[in-house]
Design an enzyme around this catalytic site. Structure first.
Site, PDB file in Angstrom:
ATOM      1  N   ASP A  82       0.748  -1.202  -0.070  1.00 21.33           N
ATOM      2  CA  ASP A  82      -0.136  -0.116  -0.175  1.00 21.33           C
ATOM      3  C   ASP A  82       1.011   1.306  -0.108  1.00 21.33           C
ATOM      4  OD1 ASP A  82       0.815  -0.611   2.523  1.00 21.33           O
ATOM      5  OD2 ASP A  82      -0.488   0.436   3.528  1.00 21.33           O
ATOM      6  N   GLU A 140      -0.698  -2.010   5.178  1.00 24.90           N
ATOM      7  CA  GLU A 140       0.142  -1.917   6.408  1.00 24.90           C
ATOM      8  C   GLU A 140       0.000  -0.582   7.220  1.00 24.90           C
ATOM      9  OE1 GLU A 140       3.731  -0.963   8.830  1.00 24.90           O
ATOM     10  OE2 GLU A 140       3.417  -0.058   6.739  1.00 24.90           O
ATOM     11  N   HIS A 368       7.914   8.700   4.328  1.00 24.84           N
ATOM     12  CA  HIS A 368       6.603   9.512   4.739  1.00 24.84           C
ATOM     13  C   HIS A 368       7.034  11.110   4.535  1.00 24.84           C
ATOM     14  CE1 HIS A 368       4.140   6.343   7.285  1.00 24.84           C
ATOM     15  NE2 HIS A 368       5.331   5.619   6.479  1.00 24.84           N
TER      16      HIS A 368
END
Length: 396
Positions: A82, A140, A368
């Protein structure tokens, strides 16, 4: 053992897969296109495939043809599929074509590496005995994909004696594998506290009870848990991530209610228990001082990711043999991010390793972050290492 040179012919196709996945990111439990690509490539390699596990999960099953003591054993190799709900800023030709979605943690690389390893293993079945289950996991990123697969009978339908996973790590030298001893990643829990008072006019605070003041005192006191109550040699994190109170169009009103939400992280069950207890205790204590009510709620999401000693040692040995001793490390400091592979490690023995991708190309290109991009130069090393784990466990 396989080595980097043996997997090098797959570098091109793994890069194609990785960049295609990067350009078409999908959020957790929405990985329809990704799962279809995975299933198609596994079948093309002659691997049995089951789809739809926990919605979009895929498992490929590959059986070795060699004779050996591993013939009755089975292991799992897991990759997450994902993406994250964020805008990409890399500017690459293969950047996300889906607004508000981005592969900002390298799951596109993990999927491509496991596909590459699967392709090599399928063509070299005579090098191992036993069974390899190739687990392509959805969701996840905080959506519970591992738990959903387990609930859907993952290890009952695909029994394994051990399960393994790797994750890319910027900053670790390119092609280096580090296998932590013990704790790898922290528990990841969420908490919230609602302070309820008597709202009043901002000019007449004495006629109410100030939930905002209580919330402010709580935020300050909260940090005393880690700084003054936790053993300095232990690890814990408590952070406030959300505050909601009042109406911006009514600044002359002291609100009756304030909501705080945040995260708590720990590397051990004992510290996790302590954080839960003390967040609630401080909330209630502060509320009593200020004459308001506190309603704390602590939600346990993910346990710490903790490597099992035997499987961690096997992973390190596989890295040393496959990549060379100079590219294998038998430990790494824990990281306070969370990972739902922890749930698989609670269900079965196994281990989790870091794969170095070198320094990021962009100074902000860490996990991220909108500038993150998986380093394709690490794909061959990662795939070779996964093949090495299979031979270390099931080799003829």
């Amino acid at each position: 053992m396989p080595n980097v040179e043996a997997l090098e012919p797959l570098a091109g196709i793994m890069t194609e897969w990785r960049r295609d996945l990067h350009a078409h990111p999908e959020l957790g439990f929405e990985e329809q296109r990704t799962a279809a690509l995975v299933a198609r490539e596994l079948r093309a390699a002659g691997i049995a495939v089951e789809e739809g596990i926990a919605g979009t999960g895929v498992v490929g099953t590959l059986r070795g043809s060699a004779a050996g003591t591993g013939g009755n054993r089975a292991i799992g190799l897991r990759a997450d599929m994902d993406a994250l709900a964020m805008e990409e800023a890399t500017g690459t030709p293969y950047a996300s074509r889906s607004p508000g979605r981005m592969h900002a943690c390298g799951h596109d690389g993990h999927t491509a590496m496991l596909l590459g390893a699967a392709k090599w293993l399928a063509a070299n079945r005579d090098r191992f005995a036993g069974t390899v289950h190739l687990i392509f996991q959805p969701a996840e990123e905080s959506r519970g994909g591992a738990q959903a697969m387990l609930k859907d009978g993952l290890f009952e339908r695909f029994p394994v004696d051990a399960v393994y996973a790797i994750h890319n790590l910027p900053g670790l030298p390119l092609g280096t594998v580090a296998v932590p001893k013990g704790a790898v990643l922290a528990s990841s829990d969420t908490w919230e506290v609602t302070f309820r008072g008597r709202g009043t006019h901002g000019a007449k605070p004495h006629l109410g009870t100030d939930a905002t003041l209580a919330a402010a005192a709580f935020i300050t006191a909260l940090q005393s848990i880690v700084s003054r109550e936790l053993d300095p040699l232990a690890t814990g994190v408590v952070s406030v991530g959300h505050i909601a109170a009042g109406n911006p169009e009514a600044p002359n009103v002291i609100p009756a209610q304030v909501l705080l939400r945040g995260t708590a992280r720990a590397l051990s069950p004992e510290v996790r228990d302590m954080l839960e207890e003390r967040i609630g205790g401080i909330a209630r204590g502060v509320a009593a001082v200020h004459g308001v009510e506190a309603v704390p709620v602590y939600t346990r999401r993910l346990p710490p990711t903790v490597n099992h000693p035997a499987q961690a040692a096997l992973m390190h040995a596989a890295a040393a043999t496959t990549l060379g001793t100079e590219h294998a490390r038998d430990d790494h400091p824990p990281i306070t991010a969370g990972e739902d592979f922890a749930c698989m490690l609670e269900a079965r023995p196994g281990a989790y390793a870091w794969l170095g991708t070198g320094d990021p190309a962009h100074p902000e290109g860490w996990h991220h972050n909108p500038h993150f991009d998986f380093n394709d130069a690490a794909l061959v090393a990662g795939a070779a290492f996964l093949c090495g784990v299979v031979e270390a466990e099931l080799g003829a």
